[in-house]
Design a protein around this motif. Structure first.
Motif, mmCIF file in Angstrom:
data_model
loop_
_atom_site.group_PDB
_atom_site.id
_atom_site.type_symbol
_atom_site.label_atom_id
_atom_site.label_comp_id
_atom_site.label_asym_id
_atom_site.label_seq_id
_atom_site.Cartn_x
_atom_site.Cartn_y
_atom_site.Cartn_z
ATOM 1 N N PRO A 1 2.404 1.315 -2.760
ATOM 2 C CA PRO A 1 2.651 0.108 -3.571
ATOM 3 C C PRO A 1 2.365 0.319 -5.061
ATOM 4 O O PRO A 1 2.860 -0.442 -5.891
ATOM 5 C CB PRO A 1 1.697 -0.927 -2.975
ATOM 6 C CG PRO A 1 0.638 -0.136 -2.271
ATOM 7 C CD PRO A 1 1.318 1.103 -1.788
ATOM 8 N N TYR A 2 1.574 1.341 -5.385
ATOM 9 C CA TYR A 2 1.236 1.633 -6.784
ATOM 10 C C TYR A 2 2.029 2.826 -7.326
ATOM 11 O O TYR A 2 1.614 3.457 -8.286
ATOM 12 C CB TYR A 2 -0.267 1.902 -6.923
ATOM 13 C CG TYR A 2 -1.126 0.749 -6.496
ATOM 14 C CD1 TYR A 2 -1.218 -0.401 -7.277
ATOM 15 C CD2 TYR A 2 -1.822 0.795 -5.288
ATOM 16 C CE1 TYR A 2 -2.000 -1.473 -6.879
ATOM 17 C CE2 TYR A 2 -2.605 -0.278 -4.878
ATOM 18 C CZ TYR A 2 -2.688 -1.412 -5.674
ATOM 19 O OH TYR A 2 -3.455 -2.479 -5.272
ATOM 20 N N MET A 3 3.168 3.107 -6.705
ATOM 21 C CA MET A 3 3.939 4.284 -7.107
ATOM 22 C C MET A 3 4.407 4.192 -8.564
ATOM 23 O O MET A 3 4.295 5.153 -9.322
ATOM 24 C CB MET A 3 5.157 4.483 -6.196
ATOM 25 C CG MET A 3 5.938 5.748 -6.550
ATOM 26 S SD MET A 3 7.442 5.960 -5.598
ATOM 27 C CE MET A 3 8.499 4.717 -6.317
ATOM 28 N N ILE A 4 4.921 3.035 -8.986
ATOM 29 C CA ILE A 4 5.467 2.915 -10.343
ATOM 30 C C ILE A 4 4.386 3.095 -11.408
ATOM 31 O O ILE A 4 4.574 3.877 -12.351
ATOM 32 C CB ILE A 4 6.230 1.580 -10.517
ATOM 33 C CG1 ILE A 4 7.496 1.605 -9.654
ATOM 34 C CG2 ILE A 4 6.589 1.348 -11.992
ATOM 35 C CD1 ILE A 4 8.293 0.328 -9.671
ATOM 36 N N PRO A 5 3.211 2.430 -11.310
ATOM 37 C CA PRO A 5 2.155 2.707 -12.295
ATOM 38 C C PRO A 5 1.735 4.175 -12.325
ATOM 39 O O PRO A 5 1.455 4.730 -13.390
ATOM 40 C CB PRO A 5 0.999 1.810 -11.834
ATOM 41 C CG PRO A 5 1.631 0.729 -11.056
ATOM 42 C CD PRO A 5 2.819 1.339 -10.404
#
Length: 308
Positions: free
Chosen positions: A190-194
Motif C-alpha cells: 500500500p506504500y509503494m508510491i511513496p
C-alpha cells in the motif's frame, strides 16, 4: 522496449515542469562573475530573478528541455531496459553498466540541448523585458551558433557532458535498484508510491553529487563565448582558472539548488516510469490471458452425447 521509450517520455515531461526553475538558479550561480557577483546564494538568486524578471524568468530556456528531455528520457529508459535484457542477470553491476551505456548514448541530444538551455537562461539577466535579445528561442539559438561556429559549436561541452552523464546515469540506476530492493517496492504494497518517490528522489541526489564538479565546468564552457568573448581554451584551462580565482568551493557552486531540484524531478520521473510500465505490463498480461482463453481448442463432446 517500446514501453520503456513511452514511459521515459512521460517521465521526462513531468520532470521538466517540476524542476526547471531550480535549474535556472543553478546555472546562474555556476557561471556568475566571481569579481562582480549578482547573487549571494540560492535563495537570493531565486528572489532576484522573480523580482527583476518575474516568475517567467525562472522558466527561461524551458523550450529546449521540453523538446529534448522527453526524447532523452525515452532514450535513457529504452536503452537501459534493453541493455538489462541483453546482460541477462539483474545485478547491481549490470544496473550500473546499463545506466552508464544509456547515459553515454543520450549525450548526442543532451549536449546541444543543454547548450541552448544555458544560453537562453543567461539571456537578459536582471531584465524583465530584454531590450536586445540575441536569441528568439532555443531553436534559433542553435541555428545561430551553428552558422557562426559550425558543428563543433553546437557540440561545445560534449566531452564534459560525456564525463558527467556516463558515470552519473550508472550511479542513478544503481542507487534506484538498491533502494527499491531494500525498501521492498512490491505492487501489492500500500506504500509503494511513496517508496518509489523516495527511491527516485534519492537516486537523483546520489547521481548529481557523484558528478557535480564536472557539471560546473560544463556549464562554464557552454556559457563561454556569449557576447563574442572566449575566456577558456579548454577543459583543463577552465579548471585551472576556476581553481585559481575561487578555490575548491567553485565545484559546489549551485549545488543547493541542484539538490532541491534533483529530489522532486527524479521522484516524479522514476515513479511515473515505474508505474506506467507496471500498469502497461499488467494490461498486456491480462490481454494475453484473454486471448489464450478464447483460443482454447473445443473439447470433444462426452461419450454419452456422441451416442445420442
Amino acid at each position: 522496449m517500446a514501453l520503456d521509450f513511452a514511459a521515459g517520455c512521460m517521465g521526462g515531461a513531468a520532470g521538466v515542469l517540476v524542476g526547471h526553475p531550480f535549474d535556472t538558479v543553478k546555472v546562474r550561480l555556476q557561471v556568475q562573475n566571481v569579481d562582480r557577483p549578482l547573487y549571494r546564494g540560492t535563495f537570493h538568486c531565486f528572489q532576484s530573478i522573480v523580482r527583476q524578471e518575474s516568475m517567467l524568468g525562472l522558466y527561461k530556456g524551458i523550450g529546449s528541455p521540453m523538446m529534448g528531455l522527453t526524447f532523452i528520457n525515452a532514450i535513457v529508459f529504452g536503452v537501459q531496459g534493453n541493455a538489462m535484457r541483453r546482460l541477462g542477470c539483474d545485478t547491481p553491476l549490470n544496473q550500473f553498466l546499463a545506466g552508464a551505456s544509456a547515459g553515454a548514448i543520450q549525450c548526442i541530444i543532451c549536449c546541444p540541448m543543454e547548450l541552448a538551455k544555458t544560453r537562453m537562461q543567461l539571456q537578459g539577466t536582471g531584465e524583465k523585458k530584454s531590450k536586445r535579445k540575441m536569441y528568439k528561442n532555443s531553436l534559433d539559438c542553435l541555428v545561430r551558433i551553428y552558422k557562426k561556429e559550425g558543428f563543433r559549436g553546437i557540440n561545445r561541452g560534449m566531452v564534459t557532458t560525456l564525463m558527467r552523464e556516463t558515470p552519473g546515469f550508472g550511479v542513478y540506476f544503481l542507487a534506484y535498484d538498491l533502494l527499491t530492493r531494500s525498501l521492498g517496492c512490491e505492487p501489492e504494497d500500500p506504500y509503494m508510491i511513496p517508496k518509489l518517490l523516495f527511491a527516485g528522489g534519492m537516486s537523483g541526489i546520489a547521481s548529481w553529487i557523484s558528478t557535480y564538479p564536472v557539471d560546473v565546468i560544463k556549464s562554464r564552457l557552454q556559457a563561454d563565448g556569449v557576447g563574442g568573448v572566449h575566456q577558456y581554451r579548454g577543459i583543463m584551462d577552465c579548471v585551472r582558472q576556476s581553481l585559481r580565482k575561487e578555490g575548491w568551493r567553485v565545484f559546489s557552486r549551485g549545488l543547493v539548488s541542484t539538490l532541491l531540484r534533483a529530489f522532486p524531478v527524479n521522484a516524479a520521473t522514476f515513479a511515473t516510469v515505474t508505474l506506467f510500465l507496471l500498469y502497461m505490463r499488467e494490461g498486456q498480461e491480462c490481454g494475453l490471458q484473454n486471448c489464450e482463453a478464447q483460443l482454447q481448442p473445443l473439447q470433444p463432446p462426452p461419450e454419452n452425447m456422441q451416442a445420442i
